[in-house]
Design an enzyme around this catalytic site. Structure first.
Site, PDB file in Angstrom:
ATOM      1  N   ARG A   1       0.447  -1.463  -0.028  1.00 40.69           N
ATOM      2  CA  ARG A   1      -0.098   0.034   0.287  1.00 40.69           C
ATOM      3  C   ARG A   1       0.528   1.271   0.180  1.00 40.69           C
ATOM      4  NH1 ARG A   1      -1.604   0.491   4.171  1.00 40.69           N
ATOM      5  NH2 ARG A   1      -0.902  -1.091   5.567  1.00 40.69           N
TER       6      ARG A   1
ATOM      7  N   TYR B   1      -1.646  -3.417  -6.256  1.00 39.04           N
ATOM      8  CA  TYR B   1      -1.115  -3.695  -5.579  1.00 39.04           C
ATOM      9  C   TYR B   1      -2.410  -3.877  -4.488  1.00 39.04           C
ATOM     10  CZ  TYR B   1       0.872  -7.144  -2.621  1.00 39.04           C
ATOM     11  OH  TYR B   1       2.209  -7.763  -1.797  1.00 39.04           O
TER      12      TYR B   1
ATOM     13  N   LYS C   1      -9.400  -1.744   1.132  1.00 41.59           N
ATOM     14  CA  LYS C   1      -9.651  -0.853   2.920  1.00 41.59           C
ATOM     15  C   LYS C   1     -10.068  -0.014   2.131  1.00 41.59           C
ATOM     16  CE  LYS C   1      -6.307  -3.410   4.814  1.00 41.59           C
ATOM     17  NZ  LYS C   1      -6.092  -4.260   6.193  1.00 41.59           N
TER      18      LYS C   1
ATOM     19  N   HIS D   1     -11.129  -2.036  11.713  1.00 44.83           N
ATOM     20  CA  HIS D   1      -9.558  -3.045  11.176  1.00 44.83           C
ATOM     21  C   HIS D   1     -10.020  -4.391  12.035  1.00 44.83           C
ATOM     22  CE1 HIS D   1      -5.159  -3.355  10.254  1.00 44.83           C
ATOM     23  NE2 HIS D   1      -6.239  -3.351   8.781  1.00 44.83           N
TER      24      HIS D   1
ATOM     25  N   SER E   1      -1.343  -3.565  10.955  1.00 47.62           N
ATOM     26  CA  SER E   1      -1.594  -4.492  10.070  1.00 47.62           C
ATOM     27  C   SER E   1       0.295  -5.678   9.915  1.00 47.62           C
ATOM     28  CB  SER E   1      -0.792  -3.508   8.377  1.00 47.62           C
ATOM     29  OG  SER E   1      -2.041  -3.135   8.175  1.00 47.62           O
TER      30      SER E   1
ATOM     31  N   CYS F   1       0.174  -7.908  12.260  1.00 44.77           N
ATOM     32  CA  CYS F   1       1.286  -8.422  13.702  1.00 44.77           C
ATOM     33  C   CYS F   1       0.084  -9.751  14.011  1.00 44.77           C
ATOM     34  CB  CYS F   1      -0.017  -6.752  14.053  1.00 44.77           C
ATOM     35  SG  CYS F   1       0.257  -5.746  14.506  1.00 44.77           S
TER      36      CYS F   1
ATOM     37  N   ASN G   1      -3.317 -14.799  11.811  1.00 47.53           N
ATOM     38  CA  ASN G   1      -2.886 -16.363  12.944  1.00 47.53           C
ATOM     39  C   ASN G   1      -4.014 -16.216  14.594  1.00 47.53           C
ATOM     40  OD1 ASN G   1      -0.447 -16.456  11.380  1.00 47.53           O
ATOM     41  ND2 ASN G   1       0.483 -15.767  12.999  1.00 47.53           N
TER      42      ASN G   1
ATOM     43  N   ASP H   1      -9.666  -9.305   8.782  1.00 47.17           N
ATOM     44  CA  ASP H   1      -9.244  -8.328   8.555  1.00 47.17           C
ATOM     45  C   ASP H   1     -10.280  -7.078   9.003  1.00 47.17           C
ATOM     46  OD1 ASP H   1      -6.998  -6.668   7.820  1.00 47.17           O
ATOM     47  OD2 ASP H   1      -7.960  -6.709   6.116  1.00 47.17           O
TER      48      ASP H   1
ATOM     49  N   SER I   1       4.866 -10.342   0.744  1.00 48.86           N
ATOM     50  CA  SER I   1       3.720 -11.021  -0.079  1.00 48.86           C
ATOM     51  C   SER I   1       3.070 -11.925   0.070  1.00 48.86           C
ATOM     52  CB  SER I   1       4.779 -12.560  -0.538  1.00 48.86           C
ATOM     53  OG  SER I   1       4.890 -13.211   0.182  1.00 48.86           O
ATOM     54  N   ARG I   2       2.269 -12.415  -0.226  1.00 50.09           N
ATOM     55  CA  ARG I   2       0.267 -12.400   0.214  1.00 50.09           C
ATOM     56  C   ARG I   2      -0.079 -13.715  -0.727  1.00 50.09           C
ATOM     57  NH1 ARG I   2      -1.808  -8.341   3.651  1.00 50.09           N
ATOM     58  NH2 ARG I   2      -0.030  -6.834   3.839  1.00 50.09           N
TER      59      ARG I   2
ATOM     60  N   ARG J   1       2.971  -4.859  18.488  1.00 48.05           N
ATOM     61  CA  ARG J   1       3.771  -5.135  18.531  1.00 48.05           C
ATOM     62  C   ARG J   1       4.412  -4.417  19.709  1.00 48.05           C
ATOM     63  NH1 ARG J   1       6.208  -8.669  15.060  1.00 48.05           N
ATOM     64  NH2 ARG J   1       4.820  -9.620  13.606  1.00 48.05           N
TER      65      ARG J   1
HETATM   66  C1  OXD Z   1      -3.185  -4.449   5.678  1.00 48.90           C
HETATM   67  C2  OXD Z   1      -3.868  -5.433   5.258  1.00 48.90           C
HETATM   68  O1  OXD Z   1      -2.402  -3.708   4.966  1.00 48.90           O
HETATM   69  O2  OXD Z   1      -4.563  -6.189   6.182  1.00 48.90           O
HETATM   70  O3  OXD Z   1      -3.678  -4.261   6.693  1.00 48.90           O
HETATM   71  O4  OXD Z   1      -3.376  -6.177   3.775  1.00 48.90           O
HETATM   72 MN    MN Z   2      -5.660  -4.978   7.260  1.00 44.48          MN
END
Ligand code: OXD
Ligand code: MN
Length: 635
Positions: A99, A248, A257, A277, A299, A301, A305, A324, A417-418, A449
């Site tokens: 982003r 991206y 977003k 978020h 983002s 963190c 998970n 998210d 990477s995603r 964090r």
């Molecule tokens: C972020 C995402 O950047 O979810 O928060 O991709």
């Molecule tokens: Mn996010």
């Protein structure tokens, strides 16, 4: 000679369906004249403005996706990963990997609708404003003719379950078929949406890679983009998003977003709800009692998970509703309900493996798209964190196309990477994840964090104190945006990059919810990332986080297991179940509150909020900060 030597491969013989007010832009797929008039006008206006060579109206079907996938395979943009069923990989231009927050603006007539009345010295980190005049100037330089020689895809999508009163519709125009494929995973994309919109409202999303033909720059990785000219504009007053130059994730999958956070937070302010978020998870204790938790983290963190946590404590069950974004609303009885507006996971790949997140791994064994990860010679994906899950000697091709092996210098995958995977494929997807009413939200979590000073969990003293904890959120920077290096950054409410309007007004909106008949959920601050004197994490994290959630659920049940402290309620010593990990965890080190640290931390937070939010900082929030500072002084 144009350097983009990749002429578009036509889908079919182009049928010359020339629509009167569209002039000679052919519709290559879909029934334009059958669309509601308002949608026809929207498409016609932008076709005239951006001058694509054809219009492709999507229906969201598998057949359509396969047609596009085949085309991208032929071109070399996508590669099939034969180790799995229908999994594809692609690499972007290395200049288009995250982003771009510095090029992301909110455009409203009045500046302070969008950004707070900050004080001198403010860095403007809580959203950037652009005047409509300047926005027009920037757009005039970029958009006219920006799709020349390319196809314009029309994507009808719904954020939230189709037909839910909490859902919202959008239509995205784009010249990227990668975006088409990802939007199909991340949103409910279907021709039904055209009818559901009818002549009603929808969010207008206009996206282009910004490379009209003939394109005279070199195209890298079959990924034409225009990094110098990237611009992401939001027009909340017109329910519109315009994005230029980047393909991206957050820059281009506009349902995510741009719509579900920035535009939706405006709608939420006006309509009395919240667009956050946050992940949403359902946790069921061994006695069978289920609670739903919504949790905001900056983002990368570990939201994904946590949402898919595999509990280490016996008898617990976790099920994911979303990883998210949460849209939440108090109902007539004052109960908070939330939905996940998305239908897929756009997760950070590095660090994800069968140990850290087996449920995410299971979600992308098929029908998924991987962006900027590496490939193994046997047709699989690879990224940092998977070293123990592939043959040590296997030949790997990095995301940049270089040969590589485990142990060699450098990284195989880009840190941002995603994977893009359908949420429905997650083995622990909650049976109610598409419930049109949403799920009841019992607790809200904030976390970041925080290597230093911040204990594992803090319970807020009140709703207002919790809002203050959220507003004070900070975290180490990550690869999800354009920042370099590690530093602790403010990320209030985990919304810093996603704020759609004046942050002071947003905090007031949160404070205002505390009124009858609303039953306010309890708010917590968690920190899995505190580091001990030896430089190691004090808390094992991942599946062990259930122990903190267990403590939170017991608090929701009213158990007397918390003690007051200057910064909020902390667990009474020994009240978090540490059975089996007692020797790994040093309670005192994890919960100690170093006075010097907290004194400078609260000063710095007050300074930040005073400077950035200035006179728009709600007095009630300032009072919470003052009271916290006073308590810290007396520590
Ligand atoms: C972020 C995402 O950047 O979810 O928060 O991709
Ligand atoms: Mn996010």
């Amino acid at each position: 000679m144009p350097l983009d030597e990749e002429p578009e491969i036509p889908f079919f013989e182009v049928h010359e369906i020339v629509v009167p007010h569209l002039g000679h832009v052919p519709i290559v797929k879909g029934d334009f004249t059958g669309l509601p008039k308002k949608i026809q006008q929207f498409i016609a206006f932008y076709a005239d403005y951006m001058k694509p060579r054809g219009i492709f109206i999507c229906d969201g079907s598998d057949e359509e996706a396969h047609m596009v996938i085949n085309k991208l395979l032929e071109r070399g943009t996508l590669h099939h990963l034969p180790k799995y069923e229908e999994n594809y990989i692609c690499s972007t231009d290395p200049q288009d990997v995250a982003r771009v927050e510095g090029k992301t603006f909110i455009c409203t007539k009045n500046k302070h609708t969008s950004v707070a009345r900050s004080r001198a010295g403010a860095k403007g980190g809580l959203g950037l404003w652009l005047s409509p005049e300047e926005a027009k100037k920037e757009m005039d330089e970029r958009w006219p003719g920006c799709m020349a020689g390319r196809m314009m895809y029309v994507l009808p999508f719904c954020m939230g379950p189709l037909g839910s009163p909490l859902s919202k519709y959008g239509i995205q125009l784009t010249d990227s078929n990668y975006v088409l494929l990802c939007m199909r995973i991340m949103t409910r994309m279907s021709s039904q949406v055209f009818n559901l919109i009818g002549e009603g409202d929808f969010v207008k999303c206009v996206h282009t890679m910004g490379c009209p033909r003939p394109w005279r720059k070199k195209v890298v990785n079959h990924w034409p983009c225009n990094p110098e000219k990237v611009l992401i504009l939001h027009f909340p007053e017109e329910h519109k998003v315009k994005s230029f130059g980047s393909g991206y994730g957050g820059n281009s999958l506009l349902g995510k977003k741009c719509f579900a956070l920035r535009i939706a937070s405006n709608l939420a302010r006006d309509e009395g709800w919240m667009a956050e978020h946050m992940l949403i998870m359902g946790v069921t204790n061994p006695a069978g009692k289920e609670r739903f938790i919504a949790a905001a983290f900056p983002s990368a963190c570990g939201k994904t998970n946590l949402a898919m946590l595999k509990p280490s404590l016996p008898g617990w069950k976790v099920r994911v509703v979303g990883d998210d974004i949460a849209w939440m609303r108090f109902n007539d009885k004052g109960e908070l309900y939330g939905i996940n507006p998305e239908s897929g996971f756009f997760g950070v790949a590095p660090g994800t493996n069968w140990k850290t997140n087996p449920n995410a791994m299971a979600s992308f064994q098929k029908n998924s798209i991987f962006t900027n990860v590496a490939r193994t010679a046997d047709g699989g994906y690879f990224w940092e964190g998977m070293e123990d899950e592939v043959d040590k000697d296997i030949e790997i091709t990095t995301w940049l196309g270089q040969p590589w092996k485990i142990g060699m210098p450098g990284k195989a995958a880009h840190p941002n990477s995603r994977f893009t995977a359908p949420a429905s494929q997650c083995p622990i997807i909650h049976p109610r994840w598409e419930d049109p009413e949403g799920v009841p939200i019992h607790a809200l979590l904030f976390g970041g964090r925080r290597p230093e000073g911040v204990p594992l969990v803090i319970e807020s003293r009140s709703w207002e104190h919790g809002v203050m904890l959220g507003a004070s959120l900070k975290s180490e920077t990550t690869a999800a945006a354009e920042f370099k290096g590690k530093s602790i950054m403010h990320d209030p409410m985990a919304m810093r990059p996603f704020m759609g309007y004046n942050f002071g007004h947003y905090l007031q909106h949160w404070l205002d919810f505390n009124k009858p008949p609303n039953k306010m959920p309890k708010i917590y601050h968690v920190n899995w990332f505190r580091v001990g004197k030896d430089g190691r994490f004090l808390w094992p994290g991942f599946g062990e986080n259930i122990r903190v959630i267990d403590w939170i659920c017991r608090r929701l049940d009213g158990e007397d297991i918390a003690v007051d402290s200057a910064v909020g309620m902390l667990p009474k010593k020994g009240s978090i179940d540490l059975t089996g990990i007692e020797d790994k965890v040093n309670w005192d080190e994890m919960f100690t509150l170093p006075k010097d640290y907290w004194q400078s931390d609260i000063r710095e937070t007050i300074e930040f909020l005073d400077t950035e939010v200035g006179d728009d900082l709600p007095p009630r929030l300032r009072q919470e900060l003052n009271e916290q500072e006073e308590r810290i002084k007396k520590m």
